[in-house]
Design an enzyme around this catalytic site. Structure first.
Site: not given
Lengths: 80, 204
Positions: B89, B183, B185
């Site tokens: 990002c 994302h 994570e």
């Protein structure tokens, strides 16, 4: 000595903010407005010996920091 | 993996802890935090992550000011010497601003912040990960995009383009540099694990 640097999107790059503003103007009845371009103006006050030296510095700042050459162009002017 | 993974934190980074948790829980990786005011990366890193969030209020353009910090100069030097780097990002935006990856991330096509799960094409499979960005519209000129496609460097692409990215590009892997808007994570117990595993596979 003051210089201005004006940064604009390249013509082939879509600017959704400009498009939204144009749409809003049309919805308000300003149909005569056919296009909207947005640019950003920075005024930098520079300690330099000559206008030429200042212009050179601002060009360097434009290329290295303020503008992204992939999507933007810029022009520099001396401000009186 | 014998050594540590570096994670650079800028003012506004907000996916740093999520990334650490994902990496430690899934792969038992130890993270070394690196402050943006440092001028050099610590020695002995096996890889580096630029996390998501914001940096310096994303003034000028997203990632533009972070890309011009001294620590990032060292990241560029080490990356050019082969250090694996992952940017997620805002990290992807920073990598493009450094020119370690080609192109730039612009305001989404409809000028709205988009925050939802999306389907992505990854190695001929469809996987699902969350996105959350206002400036995620990948843009590069035609020649650059063709080169990325011909070289197999488009790492992730959207199946339903949410932001107007050219050629549906959601992520790139160019040599040792990976950058993506989704994302991993935030989906590390699901498909995000595949992406993190890929990255760690290059960190030896």
């Amino acid at each position: 000595m003051k210089f201005e640097i004006i940064i604009a999107k390249k013509s082939e790059v879509l600017d959704p903010e400009a498009r939204a503003i144009l749409g809003s103007l049309h919805s308000l009845g300003y149909e005569a407005v056919s296009d909207c371009l947005i640019s950003r103006r920075f005024v930098l006050d520079v300690n330099c010996q000559s206008q030429e030296e200042g212009m050179k510095l601002i060009h360097e700042i434009g290329q290295k920091v303020l503008a992204n050459p992939v999507s933007e162009t810029f022009e520099v002017r001396h401000v009186l | 993996m014998s050594s540590k993974l570096g994670l650079v934190r800028f003012p506004g980074s907000n996916c740093d802890k999520d990334t650490e948790r994902a990496l430690s829980e899934l792969f038992n990786v130890t993270v070394e935090w690196i402050d943006f005011r440092e001028t050099r990366l610590p020695n002995g890193l096996c890889g580096l992550v630029l996390p998501g969030g914001f940096s310096f209020g994303d003034a000028l353009r997203a990632g533009a000011l972070a890309a011009r910090t001294k620590i990032i100069h060292d990241v560029i030097n080490k990356a050019k010497s082969g250090l694996p780097v992952l940017g997620v990002c805002n990290g992807f935006q920073i990598l493009c601003e450094t020119e370690l990856l080609p192109g730039v991330l612009l305001r989404n096509k409809d000028a709205r912040f988009v925050c939802r799960h999306v389907d992505l094409c990854y190695q001929n499979q469809t996987i699902r990960m969350p996105i959350a960005h206002g400036e995620g519209r990948y843009f590069a000129d035609e020649d650059t995009v063709k080169k990325l496609q011909d070289n197999g460097e488009v790492y992730l692409s959207y199946t339903q383009n949410p932001n107007g990215s050219v050629a549906d590009i959601a992520g790139l892997k160019v040599g040792n540099i990976m950058g993506m808007m989704p994302h991993p994570e935030r989906a590390y117990r699901e498909d995000g694990a595949k992406i993190l595993k890929d990255f760690l596979g290059s960190c030896q």
